[in-house]
Design a protein around this motif. Structure first.
Motif, PDB file in Angstrom:
ATOM      1  N   GLY A 122     -41.993   2.081   9.400  1.00  0.00           N
ATOM      2  CA  GLY A 122     -42.931   1.732  10.455  1.00  0.00           C
ATOM      3  C   GLY A 122     -43.190   0.246  10.572  1.00  0.00           C
ATOM      4  N   VAL A 123     -42.968  -0.500   9.502  1.00  0.00           N
ATOM      5  CA  VAL A 123     -43.226  -1.945   9.501  1.00  0.00           C
ATOM      6  C   VAL A 123     -41.961  -2.741   9.765  1.00  0.00           C
ATOM      7  CG1 VAL A 123     -44.105  -3.890   8.151  1.00  0.00           C
ATOM      8  CG2 VAL A 123     -45.106  -1.616   7.860  1.00  0.00           C
TER       9      VAL A 123
ATOM     10  N   GLY B 138     -54.965   3.098  15.450  1.00  0.00           N
ATOM     11  CA  GLY B 138     -55.224   2.395  14.197  1.00  0.00           C
ATOM     12  C   GLY B 138     -56.618   2.556  13.643  1.00  0.00           C
TER      13      GLY B 138
ATOM     14  N   VAL C  74     -55.696  -5.249  16.727  1.00  0.00           N
ATOM     15  CA  VAL C  74     -55.051  -4.896  15.471  1.00  0.00           C
ATOM     16  C   VAL C  74     -56.097  -4.673  14.374  1.00  0.00           C
ATOM     17  CG1 VAL C  74     -52.957  -6.198  16.025  1.00  0.00           C
ATOM     18  CG2 VAL C  74     -54.770  -7.301  14.705  1.00  0.00           C
TER      19      VAL C  74
ATOM     20  N   TRP D 149     -46.450  -9.701  13.980  1.00  0.00           N
ATOM     21  CA  TRP D 149     -46.808  -8.341  14.398  1.00  0.00           C
ATOM     22  C   TRP D 149     -45.690  -7.806  15.277  1.00  0.00           C
ATOM     23  CZ3 TRP D 149     -50.615  -5.320  12.706  1.00  0.00           C
ATOM     24  CH2 TRP D 149     -50.950  -4.174  13.437  1.00  0.00           C
TER      25      TRP D 149
ATOM     26  N   PRO E  61     -44.450  -4.071  15.707  1.00  0.00           N
ATOM     27  CA  PRO E  61     -44.303  -2.622  15.505  1.00  0.00           C
ATOM     28  C   PRO E  61     -43.092  -2.083  16.254  1.00  0.00           C
ATOM     29  CG  PRO E  61     -46.086  -3.082  17.044  1.00  0.00           C
ATOM     30  CD  PRO E  61     -45.649  -4.401  16.489  1.00  0.00           C
TER      31      PRO E  61
ATOM     32  N   SER F  73     -41.532  -2.857  19.979  1.00  0.00           N
ATOM     33  CA  SER F  73     -42.032  -4.112  20.543  1.00  0.00           C
ATOM     34  C   SER F  73     -40.974  -5.206  20.592  1.00  0.00           C
ATOM     35  CB  SER F  73     -43.231  -4.611  19.729  1.00  0.00           C
ATOM     36  OG  SER F  73     -42.838  -4.992  18.410  1.00  0.00           O
TER      37      SER F  73
END
Length: 421
Positions: free
Chosen positions: A190-191, A269, A303, A349, A351, A354
């Motif tokens: 996911g990261v 989130g 975020v 950032w 994700p 993106s």
């Protein structure tokens, strides 16, 4: 104008809360500062819990934000082992849950952090099932890993995120057998996405870690209260003496929710909604650290960041905002990890969905490189692996929003500074 008659209350004794208290005094606030923590230990930093302290390379005292005497010297009223069960916004009070004591505040900071996500399967009540969030968890796990290493014992880890991988590395250094169960196709999927997750999978495989991807734990099997094995949804049974649940964390928003503060939907989130000054929907209540969901205009999104740097910088920013200073909290998210001989820093950032490409500068095979997540030529995030002193340049690239030549970005001979005009 803030005066000496005011009382500022901080709920949460982690890094964000401790740094907020420090900043209030450093900025000249002379009123009461009350810091309430539901832990009995003085405020401490969390990264050593899965890194140096867990490995036995750092002493216990090294994890604390300040020495114990610092709080009295700075007239910080520290309440350890106390929990707040209610915020009354009308009366501007917080209530201690153990004895009902009411404390009035003029400004309130919620730095309540996050808590480990629990496994919802049979067997989680067995003695050998662990989480890693608090110092007490790390102390217990440190002894477990040492024992497993001596006895050639087996540790099963549910989750291949940062905590899962760092504990896997520590366990292997102790000599324990390690199996990691992960529902995604790679570690850190996911990261880092599929492009870089494989780097960490190969690193751990080289050190003897066994992975089972695309699987979930369905049961922890035990006898006489002790763990014997862990079962996965493919019917396989993995031998285990201990199990670590490392499947993420959830923000501790219960106090804020009961007080009627605006929250962010869990699908996005979760967390307590704050503005760029870290103010909640109540102008006298602020939030910082893992629990706060703040707007990050740089990426056009809101975020919630569960990493050390956010607590380190967010606590002081909230303190200054409580004092009425003009604050805009827009730090580029940053985190780091150390696993075996791999050290890494990540800024930005990016994700899933993106970015449109990942650009590699250096040699990924040798694990000495920088990876950039790029969209339409603009750098969204950068991860330097065993390459140092480049965080400032990476963050400058991200902040510039400049379109860069990706061939030059991939060329180690082209200075990063030269890519930003």
């Amino acid at each position: 104008m803030v005066d000496a008659d005011q009382t500022f209350v901080i709920v949460g004794g982690g890094l964000a809360g401790a740094k907020a208290a420090e900043t209030l005094r450093a900025e000249g606030f002379t009123g009461r500062v009350i810091l309430i923590s539901d832990e009995r230990d003085h405020p401490y930093e969390r990264p050593p819990l899965s890194k140096g302290y867990l490995l036995g390379k750092e002493e216990r005292d090294s994890v604390f934000v300040h020495e114990p005497a610092w709080y009295a010297r700075n007239d910080i009223e520290l309440h350890l082992g106390q929990f707040v069960d209610r915020v009354d916004r009308g009366a501007k009070t917080v209530r201690f849950g153990d004895d009902g004591t009411l404390v009035r505040y003029d400004k309130l900071l919620l730095a309540t952090g996050a808590e480990p996500r629990r496994l919802d399967i049979p067997g989680t009540d067995l003695a050998g099932v662990h989480h890693l969030r608090r110092l007490a968890h790390a102390e217990r796990l440190k002894g477990v890993l040492s024992s497993l290493g001596r006895d050639n014992g087996h540790l099963v880890i549910a989750g291949a995120g940062w905590i899962g991988l760092e504990v896997a590395a520590a366990a292997r250094e102790y000599g324990a057998e390690v199996t990691v169960i992960e529902h995604g196709p790679t570690p850190l999927h996911g990261v880092l996405g599929p492009e870089l997750g494989g780097v960490f999978a190969e690193l751990h495989r080289e050190h003897g870690v066994r992975f089972h991807f695309g699987r979930h734990l369905t049961e922890i099997v035990g006898q006489d209260g002790m763990v014997l094995a862990a079962r996965t949804d493919d019917g396989e049974e993995h031998p285990a003496h201990d199990v670590l649940a490392a499947i993420g964390a959830v923000p501790r928003t219960g106090l804020a929710e009961a007080a009627g503060l605006e929250l962010v939907d869990r699908a996005h989130g979760g967390g307590v909604l704050v503005d760029e000054r870290l103010r909640t929907s109540d102008p006298d209540i602020f939030a910082a650290g893992d629990v706060a969901a703040f707007p990050l205009d740089l990426f056009g999104t809101r975020v919630r960041v569960e990493h050390w740097a956010n607590a380190l910088n967010g606590g002081p920013a909230a303190a200054r905002s409580m004092l009425g200073q003009d604050v805009t909290y827009d730090r580029v998210p940053y985190f780091f990890t150390d696993q075996y001989d791999l050290g890494m820093e990540y800024s930005g950032w990016a994700p899933a969905g993106s970015y449109d490409q990942v650009v590699i500068r250096g040699d990924a095979g040798k694990r000495e490189f920088i990876a950039f997540w790029v969209r339409e030529g603009r750098v969204l995030a950068g991860m330097n692996v065993n390459v140092w002193d480049v965080t400032e340049q990476i963050q400058k690239l991200i902040r510039s929003k400049a379109q860069v030549n990706t061939e030059a970005l991939a060329d180690p001979h082209v200075p990063l500074d030269s890519l930003v005009s």
